[in-house]
Design an enzyme around this catalytic site. Structure first.
Site, mmCIF file in Angstrom:
data_model
loop_
_atom_site.group_PDB
_atom_site.id
_atom_site.type_symbol
_atom_site.label_atom_id
_atom_site.label_comp_id
_atom_site.label_asym_id
_atom_site.label_seq_id
_atom_site.Cartn_x
_atom_site.Cartn_y
_atom_site.Cartn_z
ATOM 1 N N LYS A 1 -10.899 -1.936 -3.435
ATOM 2 C CA LYS A 1 -11.876 -0.898 -3.440
ATOM 3 C C LYS A 1 -11.061 0.382 -4.292
ATOM 4 C CE LYS A 1 -14.033 -1.405 0.716
ATOM 5 N NZ LYS A 1 -12.956 -2.172 1.644
ATOM 6 N N LYS B 1 -5.079 -8.253 -6.773
ATOM 7 C CA LYS B 1 -6.147 -8.211 -5.964
ATOM 8 C C LYS B 1 -7.383 -7.557 -6.362
ATOM 9 C CE LYS B 1 -7.075 -7.038 -1.599
ATOM 10 N NZ LYS B 1 -7.145 -6.818 -0.290
ATOM 11 N N LYS C 1 0.922 -1.214 0.064
ATOM 12 C CA LYS C 1 -0.025 -0.033 0.000
ATOM 13 C C LYS C 1 0.813 1.152 0.163
ATOM 14 C CE LYS C 1 -4.649 -1.691 1.501
ATOM 15 N NZ LYS C 1 -5.702 -1.495 2.401
HETATM 16 N N1 AQP Z 1 -10.079 -9.448 -3.515
HETATM 17 C C1 AQP Z 1 -10.708 -9.974 -2.389
HETATM 18 N N2 AQP Z 1 -10.675 -11.242 -2.254
HETATM 19 C C2 AQP Z 1 -11.239 -12.004 -1.176
HETATM 20 N N3 AQP Z 1 -11.358 -11.196 0.059
HETATM 21 C C3 AQP Z 1 -11.197 -9.928 0.053
HETATM 22 N N4 AQP Z 1 -11.197 -8.900 0.997
HETATM 23 C C4 AQP Z 1 -10.974 -7.524 0.367
HETATM 24 N N5 AQP Z 1 -10.604 -7.631 -0.671
HETATM 25 C C5 AQP Z 1 -10.726 -9.052 -1.275
HETATM 26 C C6 AQP Z 1 -11.674 -9.153 2.338
HETATM 27 O O1 AQP Z 1 -12.832 -8.237 2.756
HETATM 28 C C7 AQP Z 1 -12.758 -7.988 3.957
HETATM 29 C C8 AQP Z 1 -12.699 -6.591 4.218
HETATM 30 O O2 AQP Z 1 -11.665 -5.895 3.493
HETATM 31 P P1 AQP Z 1 -11.431 -4.363 3.917
HETATM 32 O O3 AQP Z 1 -12.379 -3.463 3.296
HETATM 33 O O4 AQP Z 1 -11.432 -4.385 5.069
HETATM 34 O O5 AQP Z 1 -9.989 -4.311 3.392
HETATM 35 P P2 AQP Z 1 -9.059 -4.536 2.109
HETATM 36 O O6 AQP Z 1 -8.585 -6.088 2.318
HETATM 37 O O7 AQP Z 1 -8.053 -3.482 2.070
HETATM 38 O O8 AQP Z 1 -10.139 -4.194 1.038
HETATM 39 P P3 AQP Z 1 -9.855 -3.659 -0.381
HETATM 40 O O9 AQP Z 1 -11.005 -3.617 -1.204
HETATM 41 O O10 AQP Z 1 -8.625 -4.022 -0.930
HETATM 42 O O11 AQP Z 1 -9.669 -2.060 -0.100
HETATM 43 P P4 AQP Z 1 -8.273 -1.055 -0.482
HETATM 44 O O12 AQP Z 1 -8.515 -0.971 -1.850
HETATM 45 O O13 AQP Z 1 -8.801 0.236 0.481
HETATM 46 O O14 AQP Z 1 -7.062 -1.767 0.157
HETATM 47 C C9 AQP Z 1 -11.420 -8.788 4.537
HETATM 48 O O15 AQP Z 1 -11.822 -9.856 5.195
HETATM 49 C C10 AQP Z 1 -10.733 -8.786 3.485
HETATM 50 O O16 AQP Z 1 -9.801 -10.166 3.476
#
Ligand code: AQP
Length: 335
Positions: free
Chosen positions: A201, A198, A115
């Site tokens: 968001k 991955k 990140k």
């Molecule tokens: N691509 C993914 N595949 C499977 N599980 C996922 N999770 C996130 N992306 C995937 C799971 O969703 C839960 C909540 O995630 P989060 O919003 O707390 O954080 P994150 O993993 O940082 O999500 P993003 O979408 O990737 O956000 P950004 O772009 O801000 O970094 C968690 O249980 C995560 O495992």
């Protein structure tokens, strides 16, 4: 203090529109787990502000995540659904854990490296110490199990290390060593534009992810445009090696259908991707459209959403406070 033996904590950040990765990797599993576990589902806004969030948008997204939990089938009367910043014990225990965790442990966290990228001098300190707060989120409830996607495995390992070190340093058995629960065929949903990245968001491309707020037409368009290779679907799982985009679409299909990758390959092996994509679109719409409709309905009644969060907050505080008190007593803080 009474120790639970089947308590879950998990969180979702209100940092953008929820996508299929959040649904298949997390929320869908929460719905299953509520049957067998005492569950604490948290909208983790303190984690969200480790990167910039517009204040008005943050409020909306916090309610949206709550609505997504309920619309997906999490029963707010049976489970604790609440907002992290409304339970101050998380941040208080988080500080204590900042003093337990070692710099070297945090320096090894790959998500921070991903990140922060080349910008590590300019990101917030919170982004770096995020995993100690995550440890506090879990351990303030003495949670025994944590459903995790692939991306959170390393952070849970750190939580286990923190619990162990605290218990050893203070010669106590206060904190459980929580176990990961890794469930389903979609523990890591990948971007529709790049099977090695991955689904997330924060990806600048809207076409990289299917959002829970997408219309049926949008879902069809995104799946149609999803990257694939020129070959048809393989007829055995081994042939998915080095075909990340094919593997991703097949895993998404299996997870949406509550089936295995093997069975999907049995049914669609050697078929063209153009055909499979149509089938995947139909399935995704059938599964997601009712959730989107319910989410929109719930979001038209903010008073109801806020009442769920108020009840969740009160329950969560009543469980978290005695654990924080006990922790402070063990450390030697005056009460
Ligand atoms: N691509 C993914 N595949 C499977 N599980 C996922 N999770 C996130 N992306 C995937 C799971 O969703 C839960 C909540 O995630 P989060 O919003 O707390 O954080 P994150 O993993 O940082 O999500 P993003 O979408 O990737 O956000 P950004 O772009 O801000 O970094 C968690 O249980 C995560 O495992």
């Amino acid at each position: 203090m009474e120790k639970p033996n089947n308590r879950i904590l998990s969180g979702v950040q209100p940092s953008g529109d929820l996508h299929l990765g959040n649904y298949l990797g997390a929320i869908k599993n929460f719905v299953t787990l509520q049957k067998d576990y005492e569950c604490f589902f948290c909208v983790v806004d303190l984690h969200a502000i480790t990167v910039w969030q517009d204040p008005e948008v943050l409020k909306d997204k916090t309610r949206e995540v709550t609505a997504a939990f309920v619309a997906s089938g999490i029963d707010p009367n049976k489970n604790n659904i609440f907002v992290q910043s409304q339970v101050p014990q998380h941040a208080q225990l988080g500080w204590i854990f900042n003093c337990v965790a070692r710099m070297g442990w945090l320096n090894r966290m790959t998500q921070f490296k991903d990140k922060a990228g080349k910008n590590s001098e300019n990101v917030s300190v919170g982004l770096f110490s995020y995993p100690t707060l995550m440890a506090a989120d879990i351990l303030i409830y003495l949670a025994t199990h944590v459903p995790v996607g692939d991306d959170q495995k390393q952070h849970l390992e750190l939580t286990r290390d923190i619990a162990q070190k605290f218990n050893n340093d203070f010669k106590t058995d206060l904190f459980p060593i929580p176990e990961p629960l890794i469930i389903g065929e979609a523990t890591r949903v990948m971007s529709l534009r790049d099977g090695l990245k991955k689904m997330s968001k924060s990806d600048p491309s809207d076409y990289s992810r299917i959002m829970l707020t997408d219309t049926a037409d949008k879902i069809v368009q995104k799946i149609k445009k999803a990257k694939t290779d020129p070959k048809p679907l393989p007829d055995n799982k081994k042939d998915l090696e080095n075909r990340p985009e094919a593997e991703n679409l097949i895993s998404i299909f299996a997870s949406l259908k509550d089936d295995t990758v093997e069975n999907v390959i049995k049914e669609y092996g050697l078929k063209e991707f153009s055909f499979f994509k149509q089938e995947l679109s139909d399935l995704a719409i059938a599964k997601l459209e009712p959730i989107t409709k319910e989410m929109n309905k719930l979001l038209s009644d903010i008073t109801y959403i806020d009442s769920i969060l108020k009840d969740g907050r009160n329950n969560a505080r009543s469980v978290a406070e005695p654990v924080l008190m006990k922790t402070k007593e063990i450390i030697g803080f005056l009460s």
